[in-house]
Enzyme design. Structure first.
Site, PDB file in Angstrom:
ATOM      1  N   LEU A 102     -26.407  26.839 -34.391  1.00  0.00           N
ATOM      2  CA  LEU A 102     -26.714  27.807 -33.620  1.00  0.00           C
ATOM      3  C   LEU A 102     -25.671  28.424 -32.681  1.00  0.00           C
ATOM      4  O   LEU A 102     -25.873  29.496 -31.901  1.00  0.00           O
ATOM      5  CB  LEU A 102     -27.793  27.325 -32.458  1.00  0.00           C
ATOM      6  CG  LEU A 102     -29.075  27.114 -33.060  1.00  0.00           C
ATOM      7  CD1 LEU A 102     -30.074  26.635 -31.955  1.00  0.00           C
ATOM      8  CD2 LEU A 102     -29.927  28.293 -33.809  1.00  0.00           C
ATOM      9  N   ALA A 106     -18.921  28.833 -30.552  1.00  0.00           N
ATOM     10  CA  ALA A 106     -18.440  30.137 -30.356  1.00  0.00           C
ATOM     11  C   ALA A 106     -18.950  30.825 -29.124  1.00  0.00           C
ATOM     12  O   ALA A 106     -18.051  31.293 -28.394  1.00  0.00           O
ATOM     13  CB  ALA A 106     -18.865  30.709 -31.464  1.00  0.00           C
ATOM     14  N   ASP A 148     -19.857  33.856 -36.833  1.00  0.00           N
ATOM     15  CA  ASP A 148     -20.303  33.515 -35.666  1.00  0.00           C
ATOM     16  C   ASP A 148     -19.809  34.086 -34.441  1.00  0.00           C
ATOM     17  O   ASP A 148     -20.552  34.537 -33.669  1.00  0.00           O
ATOM     18  CB  ASP A 148     -20.123  31.850 -35.605  1.00  0.00           C
ATOM     19  CG  ASP A 148     -20.957  31.064 -36.473  1.00  0.00           C
ATOM     20  OD1 ASP A 148     -21.745  31.846 -37.540  1.00  0.00           O
ATOM     21  OD2 ASP A 148     -21.116  29.994 -36.501  1.00  0.00           O
TER      22      ASP A 148
HETATM   23  C1  MEV Z   1     -21.758  28.735 -40.236  1.00  0.00           C
HETATM   24  O1  MEV Z   1     -22.583  29.232 -38.910  1.00  0.00           O
HETATM   25  C2  MEV Z   1     -21.774  29.837 -41.361  1.00  0.00           C
HETATM   26  C3  MEV Z   1     -21.001  29.305 -42.480  1.00  0.00           C
HETATM   27  O2  MEV Z   1     -21.246  30.203 -43.500  1.00  0.00           O
HETATM   28  C4  MEV Z   1     -19.334  29.223 -42.306  1.00  0.00           C
HETATM   29  C5  MEV Z   1     -18.777  30.553 -41.667  1.00  0.00           C
HETATM   30  O3  MEV Z   1     -19.162  31.594 -42.023  1.00  0.00           O
HETATM   31  O4  MEV Z   1     -17.766  30.226 -41.010  1.00  0.00           O
HETATM   32  C6  MEV Z   1     -21.404  28.169 -43.127  1.00  0.00           C
END
Ligand code: MEV
Length: 313
Positions: A102, A106, A148
């Site tokens: 979630l 970040a 994110d």
């Molecule tokens: C993480 O929320 C999403 C992934 O695609 C990693 C990224 O985009 O950095 C798994």
């Protein structure tokens, strides 16, 4: 003097993992949960960090150099052009579950950059805040795409391609998502690293899977813009199938996805790094409670209902 800032959580609707390889992805903020940072300038003393949720009370000097909180604070000071931080306390509070997909890391970085830069007398703009949070994401999980920190900084739905300028995503008609938490920590760095190893061993196969995921994200973008919400369910189901092919689902996520579909969700998939963390289900608003209850019966430790609002105008 006290300065505060907060930042929301996020979910990825389409395209996680493939987004690391240049394919498009779609993410939305989740405003029901947030991280909040309060900076209080003190007359004397050092820079002290308090994060009561994780039982942390420590001076900045005592944090290891590559600690994400230290990196966010030092990068913010550098962006503002301050070499020596004044005595202050930074209090970090968050209702975003940690390691759940979630975006808790970040969100904390974004809130630090905003609250601290305001306290230092020079509020950073969104692009600067986003860049700081991206650098800290690299400490959290190696090769982040940047989705994110972007969706959390701008706090609105985004259509995202790594390294490209931000594209906002107009939403033609509101839709409702139920989020279900497996209660297992989602090891994003490990999942992203394992996908990389598998890709290196068989690039043709994995590029084809990424391409299919990217095509789903593009179809979803159109459906969201046009308000054709009913088309999103099958796209989510297909995206979950492809994420299973990448090896980033797990029995607990699969069980919740199945339970959501059985309870009447239009579609469901894991969201974020996978191997734990959260899944999402697209529902008719009236069905949200029923689907949430079904998820809890199937093992979800927490559920959350969020509405993605239609864009104005
Ligand atoms: C993480 O929320 C999403 C992934 O695609 C990693 C990224 O985009 O950095 C798994």
């Amino acid at each position: 003097m006290t300065f505060s800032a907060s930042a929301p959580g996020k979910i990825i609707l389409f395209g996680e993992h493939a987004v690391v390889y240049g394919r498009p992805a779609i993410a939305v903020p989740v405003i029901q949960v947030s991280a909040r940072v309060t900076v209080t300038l003190t007359r004397s003393g050092e820079v002290v960090i308090q994060a009561p949720d994780i039982g942390l009370q420590i001076s900045l000097a005592d944090l290891p150099a590559r600690h994400p909180l230290k990196a966010a604070i030092q990068r913010t000071a550098r962006a503002v052009g301050i070499a020596q931080l004044p005595p202050c306390s930074l209090r970090i509070e968050s209702t975003i579950p940690v390691a759940a997909g979630l975006g808790s890391g970040a969100a904390v970085s974004v809130a630090i950059a905003r609250a601290l830069s305001a306290a230092l007398g020079s509020l950073l703009d969104d692009a600067q805040v986003c860049a700081i949070a991206y650098e800290v994401e690299k400490i959290h999980h190696g090769t982040p795409s940047g989705i994110d920190n972007t969706v959390i900084t701008y706090a609105r739905p985004v259509y995202f391609i790594k390294g490209k300028p931000l594209e906002q995503l107009p939403v033609g008609r509101a839709f409702t998502i139920v989020i279900g938490d497996t209660g297992l920590a989602s090891p994003t760095a490990k999942a992203v690293g394992d996908v990389r190893k598998a890709w290196q061993a068989d690039k043709m196969h994995y590029e084809a899977v990424f391409e299919s995921i990217g095509a789903l994200a593009d179809s979803a973008r159109q459906a969201i813009q046009q308000g054709a919400v009913e088309l999103l369910g099958p796209l989510m189901d297909a995206n979950h199938g492809l994420l299973r092919k990448l090896g980033v689902s797990c029995p607990e996520l699969d069980a919740l996805v199945l339970a959501a579909r059985k309870a009447g969700a239009w579609g469901a998939k894991l969201s974020g790094g996978g191997r734990g963390g959260n899944m999402i289900a697209l529902v008719n608003k009236e069905q949200a409670k029923k689907v949430a209850t079904a998820l809890e019966s199937a093992g979800a430790v927490r559920t959350l209902v969020t509405e993605i609002k239609a864009s104005q105008g």
